[in-house]
Design an enzyme around this catalytic site. Sequence first.
Site, PDB file in Angstrom:
ATOM      1  N   SER A  60       0.870  -1.176   0.000  1.00  0.00           N
ATOM      2  CA  SER A  60       0.000   0.000   0.000  1.00  0.00           C
ATOM      3  C   SER A  60       0.906   1.224   0.000  1.00  0.00           C
ATOM      4  CB  SER A  60      -0.835  -0.013   1.286  1.00  0.00           C
ATOM      5  OG  SER A  60      -1.513   1.210   1.473  1.00  0.00           O
ATOM      6  N   TYR A  92      -2.307  -0.971  10.396  1.00  0.00           N
ATOM      7  CA  TYR A  92      -2.253  -1.159   8.940  1.00  0.00           C
ATOM      8  C   TYR A  92      -0.894  -0.713   8.401  1.00  0.00           C
ATOM      9  CZ  TYR A  92      -3.982  -1.111   4.089  1.00  0.00           C
ATOM     10  OH  TYR A  92      -4.176  -1.359   2.752  1.00  0.00           O
TER      11      TYR A  92
HETATM   12  N1  NAD Z   1      -8.471  -0.410  -2.069  1.00  0.00           N
HETATM   13  C1  NAD Z   1      -7.533   0.377  -1.607  1.00  0.00           C
HETATM   14  O1  NAD Z   1      -7.699   1.593  -1.536  1.00  0.00           O
HETATM   15  C2  NAD Z   1      -6.218  -0.219  -1.180  1.00  0.00           C
HETATM   16  C3  NAD Z   1      -5.141   0.662  -0.970  1.00  0.00           C
HETATM   17  C4  NAD Z   1      -3.923   0.127  -0.589  1.00  0.00           C
HETATM   18  C5  NAD Z   1      -3.766  -1.242  -0.449  1.00  0.00           C
HETATM   19  N2  NAD Z   1      -4.817  -2.079  -0.641  1.00  0.00           N
HETATM   20  C6  NAD Z   1      -4.601  -3.517  -0.474  1.00  0.00           C
HETATM   21  O2  NAD Z   1      -5.102  -4.239  -1.575  1.00  0.00           O
HETATM   22  C7  NAD Z   1      -5.308  -5.603  -1.192  1.00  0.00           C
HETATM   23  C8  NAD Z   1      -6.617  -6.101  -1.757  1.00  0.00           C
HETATM   24  O3  NAD Z   1      -7.663  -5.394  -1.139  1.00  0.00           O
HETATM   25  P1  NAD Z   1      -8.885  -4.761  -1.956  1.00  0.00           P
HETATM   26  O4  NAD Z   1      -8.721  -3.293  -1.878  1.00  0.00           O
HETATM   27  O5  NAD Z   1      -9.032  -5.432  -3.262  1.00  0.00           O
HETATM   28  O6  NAD Z   1     -10.085  -5.107  -0.935  1.00  0.00           O
HETATM   29  P2  NAD Z   1     -11.313  -6.142  -1.042  1.00  0.00           P
HETATM   30  O7  NAD Z   1     -11.902  -6.200   0.327  1.00  0.00           O
HETATM   31  O8  NAD Z   1     -12.186  -5.750  -2.175  1.00  0.00           O
HETATM   32  O9  NAD Z   1     -10.622  -7.540  -1.396  1.00  0.00           O
HETATM   33  C9  NAD Z   1      -9.873  -8.253  -0.442  1.00  0.00           C
HETATM   34  C10 NAD Z   1     -10.227  -9.730  -0.525  1.00  0.00           C
HETATM   35  O10 NAD Z   1      -9.432 -10.430   0.448  1.00  0.00           O
HETATM   36  C11 NAD Z   1     -10.263 -11.399   1.089  1.00  0.00           C
HETATM   37  N3  NAD Z   1      -9.743 -11.722   2.420  1.00  0.00           N
HETATM   38  C12 NAD Z   1      -9.847 -10.991   3.557  1.00  0.00           C
HETATM   39  N4  NAD Z   1      -9.289 -11.660   4.582  1.00  0.00           N
HETATM   40  C13 NAD Z   1      -8.805 -12.830   4.082  1.00  0.00           C
HETATM   41  C14 NAD Z   1      -8.138 -13.927   4.664  1.00  0.00           C
HETATM   42  N5  NAD Z   1      -7.845 -13.967   5.975  1.00  0.00           N
HETATM   43  N6  NAD Z   1      -7.800 -14.971   3.858  1.00  0.00           N
HETATM   44  C15 NAD Z   1      -8.120 -14.953   2.537  1.00  0.00           C
HETATM   45  N7  NAD Z   1      -8.757 -13.940   1.946  1.00  0.00           N
HETATM   46  C16 NAD Z   1      -9.092 -12.884   2.698  1.00  0.00           C
HETATM   47  C17 NAD Z   1     -11.627 -10.732   1.160  1.00  0.00           C
HETATM   48  O11 NAD Z   1     -12.663 -11.687   1.337  1.00  0.00           O
HETATM   49  C18 NAD Z   1     -11.698 -10.014  -0.176  1.00  0.00           C
HETATM   50  O12 NAD Z   1     -12.292 -10.821  -1.162  1.00  0.00           O
HETATM   51  C19 NAD Z   1      -5.209  -5.610   0.331  1.00  0.00           C
HETATM   52  O13 NAD Z   1      -3.955  -6.138   0.719  1.00  0.00           O
HETATM   53  C20 NAD Z   1      -5.305  -4.150   0.700  1.00  0.00           C
HETATM   54  O14 NAD Z   1      -4.666  -3.864   1.929  1.00  0.00           O
HETATM   55  C21 NAD Z   1      -6.041  -1.590  -0.993  1.00  0.00           C
END
Ligand code: NAD
Length: 301
Positions: free
Chosen positions: A149, A162
């Site tokens: 991130s 986080y």
């Molecule tokens: N969306 C943003 O703004 C953003 C910014 C920076 C980083 N991220 C990172 O991107 C990555 C993906 O997140 P996203 O934004 O697509 O969110 P999201 O919630 O849409 O997708 C995350 C997925 O991970 C799954 N998940 C959660 N806990 C889990 C576990 N213990 N085991 C297996 N699966 C699990 C959830 O069910 C979900 O389907 C994450 O690591 C998040 O920290 C997101």
Amino acid sequence: MITNFKGKTAVLTGAGSGFGLECARIGAKLGMNLVLVDVQQDALDQASAEMAAAGAEVLPFRLDVASAQQMEAMSQAVFERFGAPHFVFNNAGVGSGGLVWENTVKDWEWVLGVNLWGVIHGVRLFTPMMLEAAAKDPSWQGHIVNTASMAGLLNPPNMGVYNVSKHAVVSLSETLYQDLRLVSDQVGASVLCPYFVPTGISQSHRNRPADLDAEKPTRSQLIGQAMTGKAVGSGKVTAAEVAQKVFEAMAADQFYIFSHPKALGNVQNRMECIMQQTHPTDPFAERPEIGRDLKAALRAD
Ligand SMILES: NC(=O)c1ccc[n+]([C@@H]2O[C@H](COP(=O)([O-])OP(=O)(O)OC[C@H]3O[C@@H](n4cnc5c(N)ncnc54)[C@H](O)[C@@H]3O)[C@@H](O)[C@H]2O)c1
């Protein structure tokens, strides 16, 4: 670096939503075999059905990426079915907020379990398989992408757990890159550092396990939840665009993947503070109202 994705295997964690789901969609289009990993059964079922309908060979696993045992069983099953995977996307993650001293042991365990241990397991289980495949075949190519991130390069206030988890993922990924370069030119590594992108991340508590259940949220946690929800929800770059960047980075062997390269000025400011040995500066210098609003909300009676 991967230049031809057809017939290759991808392991994607967090494949039921957001970046994981969008990468699965691109993988399906490119003719990859897809190992879809997620803890949320309905999202996983839906993603599996969609990718199978798009013609991909799909191997789904409902599991918790924080579990060493479940990840080990999954990696063995992947190896038996497809051999070493070519693209490993250690991406599952959860969001959390609140003043850093207000988080419970269970808050720390949940977030570090998913965001950091999930990546650790993916790296420790799949890298040896990939290196072995590379050693046997000089044309074999593989790539590992870990999702960190911008919070892995900046330390925004009121989201310490986080930040810690994501800084650790950047560190792990940079070290992975360095270590891989020592032993092979056939397996690459990248780190994905998104800024605010609309996905399910601000609803992460939907998948919090019962044994790591949250206590009643503190005021700072509620404020953090509301502010992150707003920032994520108003993001203009889509998860599909970010997923496209992930594939382009693999093809170009590019290490750092940014959804918002313009936000890198904030990283430069942070580095200047380190170089000049001043106090840490506002991590959102271009949007000082974020820090001002947060301060006002926390100090209000
Ligand atoms: N969306 C943003 O703004 C953003 C910014 C920076 C980083 N991220 C990172 O991107 C990555 C993906 O997140 P996203 O934004 O697509 O969110 P999201 O919630 O849409 O997708 C995350 C997925 O991970 C799954 N998940 C959660 N806990 C889990 C576990 N213990 N085991 C297996 N699966 C699990 C959830 O069910 C979900 O389907 C994450 O690591 C998040 O920290 C997101």
